[in-house]
Design a protein around this motif. Structure first.
Motif, PDB file in Angstrom:
ATOM      1  N   ALA A  80       0.803  -1.219   0.000  1.00 18.78           N
ATOM      2  CA  ALA A  80       0.000   0.000   0.000  1.00 18.78           C
ATOM      3  C   ALA A  80       0.838   1.272   0.000  1.00 18.78           C
ATOM      4  CB  ALA A  80      -0.972  -0.014   1.185  1.00 18.78           C
ATOM      5  N   PRO A  81       1.893   1.394   0.803  1.00 18.22           N
ATOM      6  CA  PRO A  81       2.662   2.639   0.799  1.00 18.22           C
ATOM      7  C   PRO A  81       3.226   3.014  -0.575  1.00 18.22           C
ATOM      8  CG  PRO A  81       3.133   1.433   2.788  1.00 18.22           C
ATOM      9  CD  PRO A  81       2.309   0.517   1.918  1.00 18.22           C
ATOM     10  N   GLN A  82       3.768   2.033  -1.307  1.00 24.10           N
ATOM     11  CA  GLN A  82       4.287   2.343  -2.638  1.00 24.10           C
ATOM     12  C   GLN A  82       3.158   2.819  -3.560  1.00 24.10           C
ATOM     13  OE1 GLN A  82       7.229   2.651  -3.814  1.00 24.10           O
ATOM     14  NE2 GLN A  82       8.522   1.691  -2.275  1.00 24.10           N
ATOM     15  N   HIS A  83       1.988   2.212  -3.429  1.00 21.16           N
ATOM     16  CA  HIS A  83       0.834   2.626  -4.223  1.00 21.16           C
ATOM     17  C   HIS A  83       0.431   4.057  -3.882  1.00 21.16           C
ATOM     18  CE1 HIS A  83      -3.029   2.584  -6.225  1.00 21.16           C
ATOM     19  NE2 HIS A  83      -3.652   2.805  -5.083  1.00 21.16           N
ATOM     20  N   ILE A  84       0.412   4.389  -2.600  1.00 20.51           N
ATOM     21  CA  ILE A  84       0.046   5.744  -2.163  1.00 20.51           C
ATOM     22  C   ILE A  84       1.011   6.768  -2.749  1.00 20.51           C
ATOM     23  CG2 ILE A  84      -0.107   7.271  -0.160  1.00 20.51           C
ATOM     24  CD1 ILE A  84      -0.950   4.708   1.439  1.00 20.51           C
ATOM     25  N   VAL A  85       2.286   6.494  -2.641  1.00 20.81           N
ATOM     26  CA  VAL A  85       3.293   7.428  -3.143  1.00 20.81           C
ATOM     27  C   VAL A  85       3.187   7.560  -4.664  1.00 20.81           C
ATOM     28  CG1 VAL A  85       5.775   7.778  -3.463  1.00 20.81           C
ATOM     29  CG2 VAL A  85       4.867   7.155  -1.210  1.00 20.81           C
ATOM     30  N   SER A  86       2.997   6.460  -5.369  1.00 25.00           N
ATOM     31  CA  SER A  86       2.887   6.504  -6.832  1.00 25.00           C
ATOM     32  C   SER A  86       1.694   7.349  -7.274  1.00 25.00           C
ATOM     33  CB  SER A  86       2.757   5.090  -7.398  1.00 25.00           C
ATOM     34  OG  SER A  86       3.937   4.352  -7.167  1.00 25.00           O
ATOM     35  N   GLU A  87       0.554   7.168  -6.606  1.00 23.03           N
ATOM     36  CA  GLU A  87      -0.640   7.943  -6.940  1.00 23.03           C
ATOM     37  C   GLU A  87      -0.430   9.428  -6.643  1.00 23.03           C
ATOM     38  OE1 GLU A  87      -3.847   6.820  -8.204  1.00 23.03           O
ATOM     39  OE2 GLU A  87      -2.432   5.270  -8.823  1.00 23.03           O
ATOM     40  N   THR A  88       0.255   9.727  -5.569  1.00 26.88           N
ATOM     41  CA  THR A  88       0.532  11.120  -5.214  1.00 26.88           C
ATOM     42  C   THR A  88       1.420  11.782  -6.254  1.00 26.88           C
ATOM     43  OG1 THR A  88       0.351  10.575  -2.861  1.00 26.88           O
ATOM     44  CG2 THR A  88       1.455  12.635  -3.422  1.00 26.88           C
ATOM     45  N   LEU A  89       2.464  11.101  -6.665  1.00 32.60           N
ATOM     46  CA  LEU A  89       3.374  11.650  -7.664  1.00 32.60           C
ATOM     47  C   LEU A  89       2.685  11.827  -9.008  1.00 32.60           C
ATOM     48  CD1 LEU A  89       6.554   9.535  -6.828  1.00 32.60           C
ATOM     49  CD2 LEU A  89       6.076  11.893  -6.149  1.00 32.60           C
ATOM     50  N   ALA A  90       1.824  10.889  -9.363  1.00 30.41           N
ATOM     51  CA  ALA A  90       1.102  10.994 -10.627  1.00 30.41           C
ATOM     52  C   ALA A  90       0.172  12.199 -10.640  1.00 30.41           C
ATOM     53  CB  ALA A  90       0.299   9.714 -10.874  1.00 30.41           C
ATOM     54  N   LEU A 131       6.599   3.129   9.007  1.00 29.19           N
ATOM     55  CA  LEU A 131       7.941   2.835   8.513  1.00 29.19           C
ATOM     56  C   LEU A 131       7.937   2.657   6.997  1.00 29.19           C
ATOM     57  CD1 LEU A 131      10.919   1.926   8.710  1.00 29.19           C
ATOM     58  CD2 LEU A 131      10.062  -0.388   9.187  1.00 29.19           C
ATOM     59  N   LEU A 132       6.999   1.863   6.492  1.00 34.03           N
ATOM     60  CA  LEU A 132       6.938   1.622   5.051  1.00 34.03           C
ATOM     61  C   LEU A 132       6.553   2.889   4.287  1.00 34.03           C
ATOM     62  CD1 LEU A 132       5.290  -1.924   4.902  1.00 34.03           C
ATOM     63  CD2 LEU A 132       7.717  -1.322   4.895  1.00 34.03           C
ATOM     64  N   MET A 133       5.705   3.727   4.897  1.00 35.75           N
ATOM     65  CA  MET A 133       5.356   4.997   4.259  1.00 35.75           C
ATOM     66  C   MET A 133       6.595   5.883   4.132  1.00 35.75           C
ATOM     67  SD  MET A 133       2.238   5.306   3.187  1.00 35.75           S
ATOM     68  CE  MET A 133       2.540   7.032   2.782  1.00 35.75           C
ATOM     69  N   LEU A 134       7.398   5.937   5.175  1.00 32.14           N
ATOM     70  CA  LEU A 134       8.614   6.746   5.123  1.00 32.14           C
ATOM     71  C   LEU A 134       9.574   6.197   4.080  1.00 32.14           C
ATOM     72  CD1 LEU A 134      10.377   9.035   6.162  1.00 32.14           C
ATOM     73  CD2 LEU A 134      11.177   7.498   7.976  1.00 32.14           C
ATOM     74  N   GLN A 135       9.745   4.884   4.055  1.00 34.54           N
ATOM     75  CA  GLN A 135      10.655   4.281   3.075  1.00 34.54           C
ATOM     76  C   GLN A 135      10.205   4.570   1.647  1.00 34.54           C
ATOM     77  OE1 GLN A 135      10.590   0.169   4.367  1.00 34.54           O
ATOM     78  NE2 GLN A 135      12.517   0.395   5.483  1.00 34.54           N
ATOM     79  N   ALA A 136       8.899   4.524   1.402  1.00 32.16           N
ATOM     80  CA  ALA A 136       8.382   4.780   0.061  1.00 32.16           C
ATOM     81  C   ALA A 136       8.514   6.250  -0.317  1.00 32.16           C
ATOM     82  CB  ALA A 136       6.917   4.346  -0.027  1.00 32.16           C
ATOM     83  N   THR A 137       8.413   7.126   0.678  1.00 30.21           N
ATOM     84  CA  THR A 137       8.439   8.574   0.430  1.00 30.21           C
ATOM     85  C   THR A 137       9.850   9.112   0.244  1.00 30.21           C
ATOM     86  OG1 THR A 137       6.389   8.874   1.685  1.00 30.21           O
ATOM     87  CG2 THR A 137       7.763  10.828   1.372  1.00 30.21           C
ATOM     88  N   LEU A 138      10.812   8.584   0.985  1.00 27.66           N
ATOM     89  CA  LEU A 138      12.155   9.174   1.033  1.00 27.66           C
ATOM     90  C   LEU A 138      12.794   9.419  -0.336  1.00 27.66           C
ATOM     91  CD1 LEU A 138      13.966   7.595   4.124  1.00 27.66           C
ATOM     92  CD2 LEU A 138      13.405  10.001   3.728  1.00 27.66           C
ATOM     93  N   PRO A 139      12.710   8.480  -1.303  1.00 33.05           N
ATOM     94  CA  PRO A 139      13.358   8.748  -2.594  1.00 33.05           C
ATOM     95  C   PRO A 139      12.776   9.956  -3.326  1.00 33.05           C
ATOM     96  CG  PRO A 139      12.858   6.412  -2.364  1.00 33.05           C
ATOM     97  CD  PRO A 139      12.137   7.118  -1.259  1.00 33.05           C
ATOM     98  N   HIS A 140      11.591  10.381  -2.929  1.00 33.92           N
ATOM     99  CA  HIS A 140      10.904  11.474  -3.618  1.00 33.92           C
ATOM    100  C   HIS A 140      10.715  12.698  -2.713  1.00 33.92           C
ATOM    101  CE1 HIS A 140       9.977   8.271  -6.447  1.00 33.92           C
ATOM    102  NE2 HIS A 140       9.530   7.573  -5.421  1.00 33.92           N
ATOM    103  N   LEU A 141      11.350  12.695  -1.537  1.00 34.28           N
ATOM    104  CA  LEU A 141      11.158  13.760  -0.570  1.00 34.28           C
ATOM    105  C   LEU A 141      11.989  14.977  -0.952  1.00 34.28           C
ATOM    106  CD1 LEU A 141       9.742  14.392   2.181  1.00 34.28           C
ATOM    107  CD2 LEU A 141      11.898  13.745   3.267  1.00 34.28           C
ATOM    108  N   ARG A 142      11.308  16.104  -1.116  1.00 36.70           N
ATOM    109  CA  ARG A 142      12.025  17.358  -1.359  1.00 36.70           C
ATOM    110  C   ARG A 142      12.687  17.785  -0.047  1.00 36.70           C
ATOM    111  NH1 ARG A 142       9.979  20.839  -5.265  1.00 36.70           N
ATOM    112  NH2 ARG A 142       7.882  20.143  -4.680  1.00 36.70           N
TER     113      ARG A 142
END
Length: 259
Positions: A80-90, A131-142
């Motif tokens: 789910a966290p990777q999906h959330i981040v992907s949808e946000t970036l899109a 934890l998983l949300m942070l890991q998914a977000t970090l590569p894209h964190l400004r």
């Protein structure tokens, strides 16, 4: 005299993720951040909570003059966290500025009634998912980014019947301090907010024998708090003016928890 300039108290152009925002504190946080200019991705867990999410999105886009999307997901699912981040970036572009780990499951079981599956479910939502949300977000964190975890007064105060929930929130506070130490090199801050009892659907799930004594022991007006009061603190931690605050677990309990 040394001159200085205060950072802007605005989130204009920022992108924020707020998990579990279809009701209660999460709704108030998402709306407050949007009212300050942030674009918001909110998550909700079920078809039952979809109406609340849609209502919030409509409010943000009509009265907060910002943009929002809703993402349905189950945070028990490790994908789910990777999906959330992907949808946000899109929806909002290549970077994310603010992550608010608000979604939580509450335990209302006495120690003899806690089962392994119940324990696992509470810890997966309240500890593993952030934890998983942070890991998914970090590569894209400004950078510098803002990470804000919603804990609970239960992490440091003892209440009967919610030990698993309390333990999960104490674990989240441990993560908060460790993440702050790890991520601060570029100015990224990590903090937690510890609400006392706040009027919400989640509070309705807690036994009155726990809630009522807290009201009596709260110095400010002998009452439970409002979700908007928590949202104000989160907004401060999300803005540039909080740049020298990190690794903190800030109590927001009307003085109930004076630790």
């Amino acid at each position: 005299m040394t001159s200085f300039t205060l950072p802007p108290q605005t989130l204009e152009g920022k992108v924020a993720i707020v998990t579990g925002a279809s009701r209660g504190i999460g709704t108030a946080i998402a709306y407050d951040l949007a009212s300050r200019g942030a674009k918001i991705a909110i998550t909700y867990s079920s078809d039952r909570s979809k109406e609340g999410a849609n209502n919030l999105i409509s409010r943000i886009e009509s009265s907060a003059n910002s943009k929002a999307i809703g993402i349905q997901c189950n945070l028990l699912d490790t994908s789910a966290p990777q999906h959330i981040v992907s949808e946000t970036l899109a929806a909002f572009g290549p970077q994310i500025d603010i992550l608010v780990n608000n979604a939580a499951g509450i335990s209302d079981k006495k120690v003899e009634d806690v089962t392994p599956s119940h324990f696992e479910e509470v810890f997966c939502v309240n500890v593993r998912a952030p934890l998983l949300m942070l890991q998914a977000t970090l590569p894209h964190l400004r950078r510098p980014g803002r990470i804000i975890n919603i804990s609970s007064v239960a992490a440091r105060q003892g209440f009967p019947g919610i030990g698993t929930y309390a333990a999960s929130k104490a674990a989240l506070e441990g993560y908060t301090r460790s993440w702050a130490a790890e991520l601060g090199g570029d100015g990224t801050t990590v903090n937690a907010v510890n609400p006392g009892p706040v009027q919400s659907e989640m509070l309705d799930q807690v036994s009155p024998e726990i809630v009522e004594p807290q009201k009596t022991a709260t110095p400010v007006e002998k009452k439970v708090g409002r979700a908007e009061e928590i949202a104000e603190i989160v907004a401060f931690l999300a803005e540039g003016r909080s740049s020298w605050v990190t690794g903190q677990c800030l109590s927001a309990s009307g003085g109930y928890a004076m630790y």
